[in-house]
Design an enzyme around this catalytic site. Structure first.
Site, PDB file in Angstrom:
ATOM      1  N   HIS A  49       0.893  -1.254  -0.068  1.00 55.90           N
ATOM      2  CA  HIS A  49       0.045  -0.051  -0.086  1.00 55.90           C
ATOM      3  C   HIS A  49       0.898   1.355   0.060  1.00 55.90           C
ATOM      4  O   HIS A  49       0.186   2.330  -0.232  1.00 55.90           O
ATOM      5  CB  HIS A  49      -1.021   0.052   1.237  1.00 55.90           C
ATOM      6  CG  HIS A  49      -0.397   0.244   2.706  1.00 55.90           C
ATOM      7  ND1 HIS A  49      -0.128  -0.440   3.336  1.00 55.90           N
ATOM      8  CD2 HIS A  49      -0.264   1.636   3.317  1.00 55.90           C
ATOM      9  CE1 HIS A  49       0.290   0.024   4.389  1.00 55.90           C
ATOM     10  NE2 HIS A  49       0.169   1.249   4.468  1.00 55.90           N
ATOM     11  N   ASP A 104       0.104  -7.699   1.665  1.00 55.85           N
ATOM     12  CA  ASP A 104       0.407  -6.265   1.661  1.00 55.85           C
ATOM     13  C   ASP A 104       2.242  -5.861   1.593  1.00 55.85           C
ATOM     14  O   ASP A 104       2.632  -4.969   2.330  1.00 55.85           O
ATOM     15  CB  ASP A 104      -0.366  -5.316   2.943  1.00 55.85           C
ATOM     16  CG  ASP A 104       0.049  -4.071   2.766  1.00 55.85           C
ATOM     17  OD1 ASP A 104       0.104  -3.467   1.713  1.00 55.85           O
ATOM     18  OD2 ASP A 104       0.198  -3.200   3.811  1.00 55.85           O
ATOM     19  N   SER A 144       4.883   2.316   7.644  1.00 53.68           N
ATOM     20  CA  SER A 144       4.543   1.309   6.829  1.00 53.68           C
ATOM     21  C   SER A 144       5.657   0.975   6.016  1.00 53.68           C
ATOM     22  O   SER A 144       6.284   1.707   5.449  1.00 53.68           O
ATOM     23  CB  SER A 144       3.207   1.583   6.021  1.00 53.68           C
ATOM     24  OG  SER A 144       2.035   1.779   6.500  1.00 53.68           O
TER      25      SER A 144
END
Length: 292
Positions: A24, A54, A135
């Site tokens: 993402h 992911d 992230s």
């Protein structure tokens, strides 16, 4: 339309510039730029991605880079100290500390900056502060080994509220190797459906075991069927990995590929039995509905 910019984190995993990050972080990006800790900046290209875990692999043109080595996430213990490294809120090279709060977490709701799509069912939970921008960053143990990729938080506000989640390094390593070698993830499956054991379920089906994975259905032509697994069997161990429920089963199988053989220890009629099962290939079908 106005150009949008977003930032995230990544982990260099090889001297020749391969980097692992979250899918993402790079999804739908038209241009990716990587800034190293020494302020050098590089254009990056996406090598391959896996939305279901992911994870993504990107590469920059550089040599002799320092890189992280993978640790064994299965050996992590609850209470062990860990460090999260990343760029939260565009604050470059930020390190936060915490402990492993839990292992094998499932049904996590939000990523740190967007919704999860078909998330894995086994995460490392820590109380190291992780925020938007973290992230794709590294979760390391006190020996400096990569033991997870920081991926999500659970928060009512969208910012850190005490719980952060990382994809375990053993799963990450296998997925990254698949992406680099095959261009997609080679997913092996046992070919079973069922539920996690607990005291209520054990009482309901009339067995003593309160831990393990209860087989409710065996998929036709799967490795499980060919090996002789049956409805009613309770899986308690895969190879030398004890299985308390679905999270452990899912995490272990996610480190395997089709045609790998797994020793499945089951309880059948109150007796333990070990059966070798060759994993089947998981066929993932994607349908596109145009104009609906």
């Amino acid at each position: 339309p106005q150009q949008a910019e977003a930032s995230g984190s990544g982990v260099i995993i090889s001297a020749d510039g391969y980097i692992v990050t979250n899918n993402h972080v790079v999804a739908e990006a038209t241009e990716i730029s990587v800034m190293l800790n020494d302020k050098r900046e590089f254009k990056a290209k996406v090598i391959s991605t896996d939305p279901s875990s992911d994870l993504a692999v990107i590469q920059i043109k550089a040599n002799d880079l320092p890189f992280l080595t993978f640790g064994d996430s299965d050996a992590l213990k609850v209470g062990e100290w860990v460090l999260a490294v990343g760029n939260p809120f565009n604050l470059e090279s930020t390190v936060t500390a915490g402990i492993v709060s839990a292992k094998g977490r499932q049904n996590i709701i939000d990523r740190d900056d967007e919704k999860a799509a078909n998330p894995l069912e086994s995460f490392i939970q820590t109380d190291a502060a992780v925020n938007p921008g973290n992230s794709g960053g590294a979760l390391v143990n006190t020996r400096g080994e990569l033991i997870g990729i920081n991926t999500m938080i659970s928060s009512p506000t969208g910012s850190y509220a005490g719980y952060s989640f990382a994809v375990p390094s053993n799963i990450t390593r296998k997925i990254i190797e698949d992406l680099m070698q095959f261009g997609n993830v080679q997913r092996g499956v046992l070919g079973i459906e069922g539920g996690e054991m607990n005291s209520n379920y054990a009482k309901e089906i009339g067995v003593k075991e309160t831990q393990g994975f209860y087989i409710n259905k065996v998929t036709k032509n799967s490795g499980a069927e060919k090996a002789g697994l049956q409805k009613g069997d309770i899986i308690v161990q895969l190879d030398d990995k004890k299985i308390n429920g679905f999270a452990e089963l899912s995490a272990y199988i996610n480190t395997k590929r089709p045609n790998d053989v797994v020793q499945v220890k089951i309880i059948r009629d109150e007796k333990e039995k070990s059966i070798p099962v060759k994993l089947s290939k998981k066929e993932i079908l994607n349908y596109e509905f145009n104009g609906i």
